[in-house]
Design a protein around this motif. Structure first.
Motif, PDB file in Angstrom:
ATOM      1  N   SER A  92       1.017  -1.306   0.114  1.00  0.00           N
ATOM      2  CA  SER A  92       0.088   0.085   0.013  1.00  0.00           C
ATOM      3  C   SER A  92       0.775   1.339   0.002  1.00  0.00           C
ATOM      4  O   SER A  92       2.142   1.170   0.527  1.00  0.00           O
ATOM      5  CB  SER A  92      -0.771   0.021   1.346  1.00  0.00           C
ATOM      6  N   THR A  93       0.308   2.382  -0.353  1.00  0.00           N
ATOM      7  CA  THR A  93       0.983   3.580  -0.482  1.00  0.00           C
ATOM      8  C   THR A  93       1.598   4.197   1.065  1.00  0.00           C
ATOM      9  O   THR A  93       2.521   4.518   1.161  1.00  0.00           O
ATOM     10  CB  THR A  93       0.206   4.850  -1.028  1.00  0.00           C
ATOM     11  N   PRO A  94       0.751   3.978   2.132  1.00  0.00           N
ATOM     12  CA  PRO A  94       1.469   4.296   3.359  1.00  0.00           C
ATOM     13  C   PRO A  94       2.507   3.344   3.749  1.00  0.00           C
ATOM     14  O   PRO A  94       3.349   3.629   4.417  1.00  0.00           O
ATOM     15  CB  PRO A  94       0.065   3.967   4.301  1.00  0.00           C
ATOM     16  N   LEU A  95       2.090   2.040   3.507  1.00  0.00           N
ATOM     17  CA  LEU A  95       3.419   0.914   3.783  1.00  0.00           C
ATOM     18  C   LEU A  95       4.993   1.534   3.187  1.00  0.00           C
ATOM     19  O   LEU A  95       5.757   1.569   3.378  1.00  0.00           O
ATOM     20  CB  LEU A  95       3.053  -0.244   3.313  1.00  0.00           C
ATOM     21  N   ILE A  96       4.442   1.841   1.639  1.00  0.00           N
ATOM     22  CA  ILE A  96       5.822   2.417   0.934  1.00  0.00           C
ATOM     23  C   ILE A  96       6.383   3.592   1.522  1.00  0.00           C
ATOM     24  O   ILE A  96       7.562   3.649   1.650  1.00  0.00           O
ATOM     25  CB  ILE A  96       5.407   2.504  -0.357  1.00  0.00           C
ATOM     26  N   GLU A  97       5.549   4.458   2.044  1.00  0.00           N
ATOM     27  CA  GLU A  97       6.014   5.550   2.836  1.00  0.00           C
ATOM     28  C   GLU A  97       6.743   5.399   4.001  1.00  0.00           C
ATOM     29  O   GLU A  97       7.767   6.033   4.427  1.00  0.00           O
ATOM     30  CB  GLU A  97       4.823   6.558   2.999  1.00  0.00           C
ATOM     31  N   VAL A 123      11.503 -14.554  10.914  1.00  0.00           N
ATOM     32  CA  VAL A 123      11.042 -15.227  12.023  1.00  0.00           C
ATOM     33  C   VAL A 123      11.769 -14.868  13.235  1.00  0.00           C
ATOM     34  O   VAL A 123      11.178 -14.830  14.389  1.00  0.00           O
ATOM     35  CB  VAL A 123      11.295 -16.622  11.727  1.00  0.00           C
ATOM     36  N   CYS A 124      12.722 -14.531  13.178  1.00  0.00           N
ATOM     37  CA  CYS A 124      13.846 -13.956  14.497  1.00  0.00           C
ATOM     38  C   CYS A 124      13.356 -12.508  14.962  1.00  0.00           C
ATOM     39  O   CYS A 124      14.049 -12.034  15.754  1.00  0.00           O
ATOM     40  CB  CYS A 124      15.099 -13.708  13.801  1.00  0.00           C
ATOM     41  N   ALA A 125      12.356 -11.987  14.281  1.00  0.00           N
ATOM     42  CA  ALA A 125      11.703 -10.676  14.745  1.00  0.00           C
ATOM     43  C   ALA A 125      11.199 -10.808  16.031  1.00  0.00           C
ATOM     44  O   ALA A 125      11.377  -9.866  16.996  1.00  0.00           O
ATOM     45  CB  ALA A 125      11.039 -10.094  13.781  1.00  0.00           C
ATOM     46  N   ILE A 129      16.710  -3.454   0.303  1.00  0.00           N
ATOM     47  CA  ILE A 129      16.239  -2.600   1.154  1.00  0.00           C
ATOM     48  C   ILE A 129      16.415  -3.334   2.634  1.00  0.00           C
ATOM     49  O   ILE A 129      15.782  -4.284   2.667  1.00  0.00           O
ATOM     50  CB  ILE A 129      14.711  -2.213   0.918  1.00  0.00           C
ATOM     51  N   SER A 130      17.047  -2.655   3.615  1.00  0.00           N
ATOM     52  CA  SER A 130      16.949  -3.191   4.908  1.00  0.00           C
ATOM     53  C   SER A 130      16.217  -2.668   5.715  1.00  0.00           C
ATOM     54  O   SER A 130      15.903  -1.477   5.973  1.00  0.00           O
ATOM     55  CB  SER A 130      18.639  -2.891   5.218  1.00  0.00           C
ATOM     56  N   VAL A 131      15.113  -3.600   6.215  1.00  0.00           N
ATOM     57  CA  VAL A 131      14.057  -3.000   7.228  1.00  0.00           C
ATOM     58  C   VAL A 131      14.557  -3.636   8.665  1.00  0.00           C
ATOM     59  O   VAL A 131      14.616  -4.486   8.795  1.00  0.00           O
ATOM     60  CB  VAL A 131      12.636  -3.591   6.849  1.00  0.00           C
ATOM     61  N   PRO A 132      14.575  -2.706   9.569  1.00  0.00           N
ATOM     62  CA  PRO A 132      14.551  -2.900  10.867  1.00  0.00           C
ATOM     63  C   PRO A 132      13.735  -3.928  11.312  1.00  0.00           C
ATOM     64  O   PRO A 132      12.296  -3.838  11.399  1.00  0.00           O
ATOM     65  CB  PRO A 132      14.800  -1.537  11.658  1.00  0.00           C
ATOM     66  N   LEU A 133      14.041  -4.846  12.194  1.00  0.00           N
ATOM     67  CA  LEU A 133      13.292  -6.052  12.921  1.00  0.00           C
ATOM     68  C   LEU A 133      12.339  -5.458  13.695  1.00  0.00           C
ATOM     69  O   LEU A 133      11.387  -5.625  14.151  1.00  0.00           O
ATOM     70  CB  LEU A 133      13.995  -7.094  13.252  1.00  0.00           C
ATOM     71  N   SER A 134      12.691  -4.116  14.432  1.00  0.00           N
ATOM     72  CA  SER A 134      11.993  -3.532  15.468  1.00  0.00           C
ATOM     73  C   SER A 134      10.718  -3.436  14.905  1.00  0.00           C
ATOM     74  O   SER A 134       9.719  -3.061  15.663  1.00  0.00           O
ATOM     75  CB  SER A 134      12.897  -2.383  16.088  1.00  0.00           C
ATOM     76  N   LEU A 135      10.619  -2.957  13.763  1.00  0.00           N
ATOM     77  CA  LEU A 135       9.222  -2.370  12.901  1.00  0.00           C
ATOM     78  C   LEU A 135       8.311  -3.566  12.540  1.00  0.00           C
ATOM     79  O   LEU A 135       7.138  -3.343  12.189  1.00  0.00           O
ATOM     80  CB  LEU A 135       9.818  -1.546  11.794  1.00  0.00           C
ATOM     81  N   MET A 136       8.869  -4.714  12.781  1.00  0.00           N
ATOM     82  CA  MET A 136       8.146  -5.926  12.095  1.00  0.00           C
ATOM     83  C   MET A 136       6.697  -6.232  12.874  1.00  0.00           C
ATOM     84  O   MET A 136       5.505  -5.889  11.986  1.00  0.00           O
ATOM     85  CB  MET A 136       8.571  -7.527  12.345  1.00  0.00           C
ATOM     86  N   ASP A 137       6.517  -5.928  14.247  1.00  0.00           N
ATOM     87  CA  ASP A 137       5.407  -6.047  14.799  1.00  0.00           C
ATOM     88  C   ASP A 137       4.254  -4.932  14.562  1.00  0.00           C
ATOM     89  O   ASP A 137       3.278  -5.044  14.272  1.00  0.00           O
ATOM     90  CB  ASP A 137       5.482  -6.194  16.339  1.00  0.00           C
ATOM     91  N   LYS A 138       4.942  -3.765  14.557  1.00  0.00           N
ATOM     92  CA  LYS A 138       4.355  -2.502  14.305  1.00  0.00           C
ATOM     93  C   LYS A 138       3.739  -2.482  12.851  1.00  0.00           C
ATOM     94  O   LYS A 138       2.383  -2.089  12.913  1.00  0.00           O
ATOM     95  CB  LYS A 138       5.070  -1.271  14.486  1.00  0.00           C
ATOM     96  N   TRP A 139       4.248  -2.973  11.901  1.00  0.00           N
ATOM     97  CA  TRP A 139       3.836  -2.766  10.780  1.00  0.00           C
ATOM     98  C   TRP A 139       2.772  -3.939  10.458  1.00  0.00           C
ATOM     99  O   TRP A 139       1.979  -3.701   9.570  1.00  0.00           O
ATOM    100  CB  TRP A 139       5.001  -2.949   9.446  1.00  0.00           C
ATOM    101  N   MET A 140       3.066  -5.255  11.007  1.00  0.00           N
ATOM    102  CA  MET A 140       2.040  -6.201  10.821  1.00  0.00           C
ATOM    103  C   MET A 140       0.483  -5.684  11.398  1.00  0.00           C
ATOM    104  O   MET A 140      -0.524  -5.961  11.093  1.00  0.00           O
ATOM    105  CB  MET A 140       2.610  -7.357  11.756  1.00  0.00           C
ATOM    106  N   MET A 141       0.561  -4.871  12.287  1.00  0.00           N
ATOM    107  CA  MET A 141      -0.625  -4.291  12.943  1.00  0.00           C
ATOM    108  C   MET A 141      -1.161  -3.054  12.165  1.00  0.00           C
ATOM    109  O   MET A 141      -2.319  -2.834  12.086  1.00  0.00           O
ATOM    110  CB  MET A 141      -0.462  -3.837  14.373  1.00  0.00           C
ATOM    111  N   TYR A 180       1.280  -7.240   6.370  1.00  0.00           N
ATOM    112  CA  TYR A 180       0.743  -8.570   7.182  1.00  0.00           C
ATOM    113  C   TYR A 180       0.829  -9.796   6.001  1.00  0.00           C
ATOM    114  O   TYR A 180       1.317 -10.819   6.146  1.00  0.00           O
ATOM    115  CB  TYR A 180      -0.355  -8.342   7.985  1.00  0.00           C
ATOM    116  N   GLU A 181      -0.035  -9.482   4.961  1.00  0.00           N
ATOM    117  CA  GLU A 181      -0.263 -10.209   3.861  1.00  0.00           C
ATOM    118  C   GLU A 181       0.973 -10.894   3.255  1.00  0.00           C
ATOM    119  O   GLU A 181       1.327 -11.948   3.016  1.00  0.00           O
ATOM    120  CB  GLU A 181      -1.186  -9.768   2.833  1.00  0.00           C
ATOM    121  N   PHE A 182       1.853  -9.845   2.886  1.00  0.00           N
ATOM    122  CA  PHE A 182       3.461 -10.049   2.494  1.00  0.00           C
ATOM    123  C   PHE A 182       3.948 -11.074   3.419  1.00  0.00           C
ATOM    124  O   PHE A 182       4.689 -12.002   2.763  1.00  0.00           O
ATOM    125  CB  PHE A 182       4.161  -8.896   2.197  1.00  0.00           C
TER     126      PHE A 182
END
Length: 209
Positions: free
Chosen positions: A13-18, A81-83, A102-114, A120-122
């Motif tokens: 989604s556009t918000p996710l890309i941002e 999985v290690c997130a 593109i390196s995404v911090p694992l600390s954001l995984m749970d936040k973005w899932m919600m 989440y679907e990806f």
């Protein structure tokens, strides 16, 4: 980075890309670079924009066992999985074709899932696809003889690159299958005699029947 993400990950989604643009880092990595080692703490997950990354296990003697490739539009499921825990990597990751990551911090995984349904679907799709692929590899190792494993391996390589000419040395294949170069060379010669492939000096040409 926005246009590349939208093109390679059209489901985002556009918000996710941002959010990715604001929090992630873009890296250009040369072929041959190891970007994740066994025993290393994982702090980021990788989104592949271009190039190819090889994921494999390494035994205590330095032997390699090929698992799968990460290609454009994919991410590293095992790092995701290690997130949930501060766990060490159980895999090695090496860039085999110059890559943009593109390196995404694992600390954001749970936040973005919600917050982002498309993320989440990806993530769920990434887990499922990799689980199915690992099961195929496990079946290959557990239930197939080495000649069948080699055929399975070559088919995966063809599917991965979308080509019939594989720039793989006999030694590389042997390392991926955790066997000897002599065994691989002998089996490749037999496959050539059966008309399944043609052996050239610097590449293997897979024949479609």
């Amino acid at each position: 980075m926005s246009s590349s993400l939208q093109q390679i990950f059209p489901s985002f989604s556009t918000p996710l890309i941002e959010a990715i643009n604001q929090n992630a880092n873009e890296q250009f990595v040369s072929a041959g670079t190891v970007i994740m080692r066994t025993g290393q703490y994982i702090k980021n997950t990788m989104l592949v924009i271009s190039g190819k990354v090889k994921i494999y296990r390494e035994d205590e003697n330095g032997g390699e066992f090929f698992m799968y490739y990460l290609q454009p539009g994919q991410a590293c499921a095992l790092s995701m999985v290690c997130a949930t825990k501060s766990e060490k990597s159980q895999i090695m990751a090496k860039v085999v074709e110059d890559a943009e990551l593109i390196s995404v911090p694992l600390s954001l995984m749970d936040k973005w899932m919600m917050e982002h349904r498309s993320w989440y679907e990806f993530v769920i799709a990434t887990y499922r696809n990799r689980f199915e692929e690992v099961l195929e590899v496990l079946d290959s190792v557990a239930f197939r003889a080495m000649d069948e494993r080699l055929e399975f391996y070559l088919k995966r390589q063809v599917t991965s690159c979308g080509c019939k000419d594989l720039k793989l040395s006999h030694q590389e294949i042997a390392m991926d299958l955790n066997t000897s170069r002599e065994v691989v060379s002998r089996l490749l010669k037999k496959m050539e005699q059966r008309g399944l492939l043609k052996l050239h000096r610097n590449h293997i040409e897979v024949v479609t029947k």
